[in-house]
Write a protein that holds these residues in place. Structure first.
Motif, PDB file in Angstrom:
ATOM      1  N   SER A 119      26.676   1.073 -25.509  1.00 14.38           N
ATOM      2  CA  SER A 119      26.414   0.423 -24.221  1.00 14.38           C
ATOM      3  C   SER A 119      26.340  -0.947 -24.318  1.00 14.38           C
ATOM      4  O   SER A 119      26.374  -1.382 -25.558  1.00 14.38           O
ATOM      5  N   PHE A 120      26.296  -1.639 -23.153  1.00 11.72           N
ATOM      6  CA  PHE A 120      26.396  -3.133 -23.307  1.00 11.72           C
ATOM      7  C   PHE A 120      25.099  -3.745 -23.986  1.00 11.72           C
ATOM      8  O   PHE A 120      24.979  -4.873 -24.261  1.00 11.72           O
ATOM      9  N   LYS A 121      24.118  -3.017 -24.009  1.00  6.96           N
ATOM     10  CA  LYS A 121      22.929  -3.290 -24.499  1.00  6.96           C
ATOM     11  C   LYS A 121      22.700  -3.833 -25.917  1.00  6.96           C
ATOM     12  O   LYS A 121      21.829  -4.467 -26.465  1.00  6.96           O
ATOM     13  N   ASP A 122      23.806  -3.118 -26.842  1.00  6.78           N
ATOM     14  CA  ASP A 122      23.930  -3.798 -28.048  1.00  6.78           C
ATOM     15  C   ASP A 122      24.282  -5.196 -28.149  1.00  6.78           C
ATOM     16  O   ASP A 122      23.735  -5.904 -29.305  1.00  6.78           O
ATOM     17  N   GLY A 146      16.614   3.497 -21.077  1.00  2.00           N
ATOM     18  CA  GLY A 146      17.202   4.460 -21.939  1.00  2.00           C
ATOM     19  C   GLY A 146      18.213   3.896 -23.097  1.00  2.00           C
ATOM     20  O   GLY A 146      17.953   3.764 -24.076  1.00  2.00           O
ATOM     21  N   ASN A 147      19.128   2.977 -22.619  1.00  2.00           N
ATOM     22  CA  ASN A 147      20.310   2.539 -23.479  1.00  2.00           C
ATOM     23  C   ASN A 147      19.631   1.374 -24.121  1.00  2.00           C
ATOM     24  O   ASN A 147      19.680   1.291 -25.385  1.00  2.00           O
ATOM     25  N   LEU A 148      18.304   0.383 -23.686  1.00  2.00           N
ATOM     26  CA  LEU A 148      17.873  -0.614 -24.466  1.00  2.00           C
ATOM     27  C   LEU A 148      17.111   0.109 -25.593  1.00  2.00           C
ATOM     28  O   LEU A 148      17.215  -0.592 -26.582  1.00  2.00           O
ATOM     29  N   ALA A 245      30.123  -5.459 -11.123  1.00  2.00           N
ATOM     30  CA  ALA A 245      29.049  -5.136 -12.299  1.00  2.00           C
ATOM     31  C   ALA A 245      28.096  -4.564 -11.598  1.00  2.00           C
ATOM     32  O   ALA A 245      27.544  -4.807 -10.731  1.00  2.00           O
ATOM     33  N   PRO A 246      27.232  -3.556 -12.591  1.00  2.00           N
ATOM     34  CA  PRO A 246      26.144  -2.959 -12.193  1.00  2.00           C
ATOM     35  C   PRO A 246      24.827  -3.937 -12.276  1.00  2.00           C
ATOM     36  O   PRO A 246      24.839  -4.910 -12.859  1.00  2.00           O
ATOM     37  N   LEU A 247      23.945  -3.624 -11.299  1.00  2.00           N
ATOM     38  CA  LEU A 247      22.665  -4.392 -11.238  1.00  2.00           C
ATOM     39  C   LEU A 247      21.453  -3.611 -11.588  1.00  2.00           C
ATOM     40  O   LEU A 247      21.121  -2.600 -10.638  1.00  2.00           O
ATOM     41  N   ALA A 248      20.559  -3.768 -12.476  1.00  2.00           N
ATOM     42  CA  ALA A 248      19.163  -3.322 -12.653  1.00  2.00           C
ATOM     43  C   ALA A 248      18.414  -4.450 -12.487  1.00  2.00           C
ATOM     44  O   ALA A 248      17.850  -4.552 -11.203  1.00  2.00           O
ATOM     45  N   SER A 249      18.028  -5.057 -13.703  1.00  2.64           N
ATOM     46  CA  SER A 249      17.012  -6.446 -13.272  1.00  2.64           C
ATOM     47  C   SER A 249      17.944  -7.427 -12.667  1.00  2.64           C
ATOM     48  O   SER A 249      17.398  -8.555 -12.237  1.00  2.64           O
ATOM     49  N   GLY A 250      19.371  -7.407 -12.861  1.00  2.00           N
ATOM     50  CA  GLY A 250      20.287  -8.461 -12.387  1.00  2.00           C
ATOM     51  C   GLY A 250      20.611  -9.336 -13.450  1.00  2.00           C
ATOM     52  O   GLY A 250      21.469 -10.147 -13.352  1.00  2.00           O
ATOM     53  N   SER A 251      20.168  -9.271 -14.643  1.00  2.00           N
ATOM     54  CA  SER A 251      20.233 -10.141 -15.731  1.00  2.00           C
ATOM     55  C   SER A 251      21.762 -10.215 -16.141  1.00  2.00           C
ATOM     56  O   SER A 251      22.434 -11.440 -16.296  1.00  2.00           O
ATOM     57  N   LEU A 252      22.170  -9.100 -16.456  1.00  2.00           N
ATOM     58  CA  LEU A 252      23.582  -9.201 -17.008  1.00  2.00           C
ATOM     59  C   LEU A 252      24.800  -9.896 -16.015  1.00  2.00           C
ATOM     60  O   LEU A 252      25.416 -10.619 -16.227  1.00  2.00           O
ATOM     61  N   PHE A 253      24.351  -9.664 -14.586  1.00  2.00           N
ATOM     62  CA  PHE A 253      25.236  -9.977 -13.549  1.00  2.00           C
ATOM     63  C   PHE A 253      25.234 -11.563 -13.654  1.00  2.00           C
ATOM     64  O   PHE A 253      26.316 -12.288 -13.674  1.00  2.00           O
ATOM     65  N   LYS A 308      19.524   6.670 -13.888  1.00  2.00           N
ATOM     66  CA  LYS A 308      18.539   5.923 -14.211  1.00  2.00           C
ATOM     67  C   LYS A 308      18.368   4.879 -15.256  1.00  2.00           C
ATOM     68  O   LYS A 308      17.496   3.937 -15.307  1.00  2.00           O
ATOM     69  N   SER A 309      19.613   4.538 -15.899  1.00  2.00           N
ATOM     70  CA  SER A 309      19.757   3.387 -16.889  1.00  2.00           C
ATOM     71  C   SER A 309      19.635   2.065 -15.769  1.00  2.00           C
ATOM     72  O   SER A 309      19.346   0.896 -16.335  1.00  2.00           O
ATOM     73  N   ILE A 310      19.982   2.039 -14.556  1.00  2.00           N
ATOM     74  CA  ILE A 310      19.727   0.910 -13.778  1.00  2.00           C
ATOM     75  C   ILE A 310      18.705   1.100 -12.621  1.00  2.00           C
ATOM     76  O   ILE A 310      18.613   0.372 -11.598  1.00  2.00           O
ATOM     77  N   ALA A 311      17.772   1.852 -12.892  1.00  2.00           N
ATOM     78  CA  ALA A 311      16.632   2.039 -12.004  1.00  2.00           C
ATOM     79  C   ALA A 311      15.439   1.095 -12.276  1.00  2.00           C
ATOM     80  O   ALA A 311      14.357   1.536 -12.667  1.00  2.00           O
ATOM     81  N   THR A 355      32.199   7.512 -18.396  1.00  2.00           N
ATOM     82  CA  THR A 355      31.012   6.397 -18.486  1.00  2.00           C
ATOM     83  C   THR A 355      29.823   7.329 -17.870  1.00  2.00           C
ATOM     84  O   THR A 355      29.965   8.343 -17.353  1.00  2.00           O
ATOM     85  N   GLU A 356      28.748   6.669 -18.019  1.00  2.00           N
ATOM     86  CA  GLU A 356      27.352   7.240 -17.589  1.00  2.00           C
ATOM     87  C   GLU A 356      27.403   6.994 -16.205  1.00  2.00           C
ATOM     88  O   GLU A 356      28.134   6.465 -15.524  1.00  2.00           O
ATOM     89  N   THR A 357      26.011   7.304 -15.608  1.00  2.00           N
ATOM     90  CA  THR A 357      25.836   7.127 -14.119  1.00  2.00           C
ATOM     91  C   THR A 357      25.974   5.674 -13.927  1.00  2.00           C
ATOM     92  O   THR A 357      26.309   5.432 -12.683  1.00  2.00           O
ATOM     93  N   ALA A 358      25.625   4.655 -14.606  1.00  2.00           N
ATOM     94  CA  ALA A 358      25.712   3.304 -14.192  1.00  2.00           C
ATOM     95  C   ALA A 358      27.399   2.881 -13.898  1.00  2.00           C
ATOM     96  O   ALA A 358      27.445   2.221 -13.021  1.00  2.00           O
ATOM     97  N   GLY A 359      28.127   3.337 -14.688  1.00  2.00           N
ATOM     98  CA  GLY A 359      29.490   3.220 -14.591  1.00  2.00           C
ATOM     99  C   GLY A 359      29.855   4.038 -13.344  1.00  2.00           C
ATOM    100  O   GLY A 359      30.900   3.660 -12.549  1.00  2.00           O
ATOM    101  N   ILE A 385      32.255  -1.736 -17.287  1.00  2.00           N
ATOM    102  CA  ILE A 385      31.677  -0.335 -17.416  1.00  2.00           C
ATOM    103  C   ILE A 385      30.791  -0.476 -18.561  1.00  2.00           C
ATOM    104  O   ILE A 385      31.059  -0.693 -19.831  1.00  2.00           O
ATOM    105  N   THR A 386      29.501  -0.169 -18.383  1.00  2.00           N
ATOM    106  CA  THR A 386      28.531  -0.438 -19.280  1.00  2.00           C
ATOM    107  C   THR A 386      27.609   0.356 -20.262  1.00  2.00           C
ATOM    108  O   THR A 386      27.049  -0.100 -21.135  1.00  2.00           O
ATOM    109  N   GLY A 387      28.190   1.683 -19.892  1.00  2.00           N
ATOM    110  CA  GLY A 387      27.522   2.769 -20.839  1.00  2.00           C
ATOM    111  C   GLY A 387      28.404   4.049 -20.877  1.00  2.00           C
ATOM    112  O   GLY A 387      29.361   4.128 -20.284  1.00  2.00           O
TER     113      GLY A 387
HETATM  114  C1  LIG Z   1      20.495  -2.098 -18.794  1.00  2.00           C
HETATM  115  C2  LIG Z   1      21.642  -1.599 -18.134  1.00  2.00           C
HETATM  116  C3  LIG Z   1      22.490  -2.338 -17.028  1.00  2.00           C
HETATM  117  C4  LIG Z   1      21.900  -3.528 -16.199  1.00  2.00           C
HETATM  118  O1  LIG Z   1      21.206  -4.287 -16.962  1.00  2.00           O
HETATM  119  P1  LIG Z   1      20.591  -5.627 -16.254  1.00  2.00           P
HETATM  120  O2  LIG Z   1      20.966  -6.901 -17.197  1.00  2.00           O
HETATM  121  O3  LIG Z   1      18.826  -5.270 -16.402  1.00  2.00           O
HETATM  122  O4  LIG Z   1      20.907  -5.953 -14.739  1.00  2.00           O
HETATM  123  C5  LIG Z   1      23.981  -1.880 -16.410  1.00  2.00           C
HETATM  124  N1  LIG Z   1      24.366  -0.675 -17.381  1.00  2.00           N
HETATM  125  C6  LIG Z   1      23.616   0.002 -18.217  1.00  2.00           C
HETATM  126  C7  LIG Z   1      24.308   1.153 -18.802  1.00  2.00           C
HETATM  127  C8  LIG Z   1      22.476  -0.500 -18.535  1.00  2.00           C
HETATM  128  O5  LIG Z   1      21.819   0.255 -19.580  1.00  2.00           O
END
Ligand SMILES: *Cc1c(COP(=O)(O)O)cnc(C)c1O
Ligand SMILES: [Zn+2]
Length: 433
Positions: A119-122, A146-148, A245-253, A308-311, A355-359, A385-387
């Motif tokens: 996942s992009f968390k690496d 999860g991914n983190l 791009a997906p948004l969870a906390s919005g940081s990646l974006f 769940k990974s972006i919840a 991809t996972e659910t975020a993708g 695609i992040t996971g």
């Molecule tokens: C954590 C995560 C995100 C989004 O991360 P934020 O930087 O918190 O918005 C997107 N995709 C996947 C698969 C993640 O694990």
């Protein structure tokens, strides 16, 4: 003498302070993430003149095949960062998906195969743990969807750091197992991510650990800029017209945006407008709701979605993501769980990427934006695609085919093949939209 001065100048860090995003107050480069004056988030400040003097396209291309080729843009001083081969994932031209959607130039940035934990968390963890070591931490931790947790546990194992990670107790089996295999201490908290995060803020205050996404957050979040840098380099040193791009906390974006801007600032790519569109699941869409209602504040929600990974119901960088989507003329959309499953299947069937659910969320939002005329067919569009789908198998179980179990005989195979052809025509009925 002169030589040693020159050498020390060449490796002088390009980052100089932590700076409040809201009021501009500066702080020492320690483990700190909130401004004491105004409670705004702290960000790493760089000397861009120094970077411009030091970095060219060729110096980057001569660097390692990992995120560390962009080390001068990252907040670590060591010459030997933790390098587990993170980054430089494929940018795939997605012609079959593009044709299906009616787009001309579509790319997938495929972090479903990012190393080491898919996942992009690496990216963010490689940076955070390198900085954690520089700051003298021996135990690292995180609040994770999860991914983190997977990433922190794996890279801590590689670096020989003690690790204690926190997740909500209802995560997918693949995410839990994908953490435990590295043998960290794993706390499964009976609550949602926002409750896990609140607990971790208290632990960070009492235990003196390095929490990658809490007290190390200013360093951690910088790792996501590499998703901007790589796309620019892989497109032949140019920026795309539109990213999704997906948004969870919005940081990646927000950090993909910062990455593009930094490349422009130091002259590595030409400036041009890039539209930023964000994807959320309807079951946890506080940023999409604020966007739709024209609000500049985000109202927290209680998450309920398979993604769940972006919840994240109370997104730390939500307002900054909103601002970027608005000022770049982008959009933020949400999709249902059924659309997420359909998105996962669509990407797999057209491009061979699981991809996972975020993708799935991101692909479903891409489709929705195209159908609403919010992506111009002529725009070069990059979808992040992040996971990896192997970590969220529960999401597609029951919505994909089953193997034909046959005897080891030709006629048994022929009968099954005949049956498979009848089934093919019914296939679309399995999509739960
Ligand atoms: C954590 C995560 C995100 C989004 O991360 P934020 O930087 O918190 O918005 C997107 N995709 C996947 C698969 C993640 O694990
Ligand atoms: Zn401040």
């Amino acid at each position: 003498m002169t030589q040693s001065i020159e050498r020390s100048l060449a490796t002088t860090p390009t980052f100089s302070a932590l700076k409040c995003r809201e009021c501009g107050e500066t702080y020492d480069l320690g483990a700190k993430h909130v401004c004491e004056e105004c409670f705004g988030p702290l960000e790493v400040a760089y000397d861009y003149d120094a970077i411009r003097r030091r970095v060219t396209r060729s110096t980057i291309q001569a660097g390692p095949l990992s995120i560390w080729r962009y080390k001068d843009f990252l907040p670590v001083s060591t010459d030997s960062p933790i390098d587990v081969g993170t980054g430089m994932t494929p940018l795939v031209r997605a012609n079959r998906l593009a044709r299906q959607l009616g787009l001309k130039e579509l790319y997938i940035k495929n972090d479903a195969v990012n190393m080491p934990t898919l996942s992009f968390k690496d990216r963010v963890v490689s940076v955070a743990l390198t900085r954690a070591q520089e700051l003298g931490f021996t135990t690292v931790s995180c609040a994770s969807t999860g991914n983190l947790a997977n990433s922190t546990a794996a890279i801590a194992a590689h670096a020989g750091l003690d690790c204690c990670v926190f997740i909500p107790s209802d995560l997918e089996a693949g995410k839990v197992l994908g953490t435990l295999i590295y043998n960290p201490t794993l706390m499964a908290v009976q609550g949602n991510y926002d409750q896990v995060n609140r607990l971790c803020s208290e632990v960070a205050n009492t235990h003196g650990w390095g929490f990658v996404n809490i007290n190390l957050r200013p360093y951690y979040s910088e790792g996501s800029k590499t998703l901007g840098f790589e796309v620019a380099e892989q497109l032949g040193w140019r920026l795309p017209d539109h990213i999704v791009a997906p948004l969870a906390s919005g940081s990646l974006f927000t950090k993909i945006y910062k990455g593009f801007q930094e490349f422009v600032k130091v002259g590595l790519v030409d400036d041009k407008p890039v539209r930023f569109s964000g994807a959320q699941a309807e079951g946890c869409s506080p940023i999409a709701q604020a966007f739709k209602e024209g609000r500049d504040f985000v109202t927290p929600v209680k998450p309920s979605t398979i993604a769940k990974s972006i919840a994240i119901g109370n997104p730390a960088d939500g307002i900054y993501a909103l601002d970027i989507a608005r000022k770049t003329n982008g959009n933020i959309e949400a999709v249902t769980d059924a659309e997420i499953v359909a998105g996962m299947k669509l990407l797999a069937e057209t491009e061979g990427i699981f991809t996972e659910t975020a993708g799935g969320t991101t692909i479903a939002v891409l489709k929705k934006l195209v159908e609403a005329g919010k992506i111009n067919p002529d725009e070069s569009t990059v979808v992040y695609i992040t996971g990896n789908g192997l970590k969220t198998q529960e999401a597609v179980q029951g919505y994909i085919g089953e193997p034909f179990v046959i005897e080891p005989k030709l006629d048994s195979f022929e009968r099954a093949l005949e049956r498979s052809r009848t089934l093919d025509r019914l296939e679309w009925q399995q999509v739960p939209v």
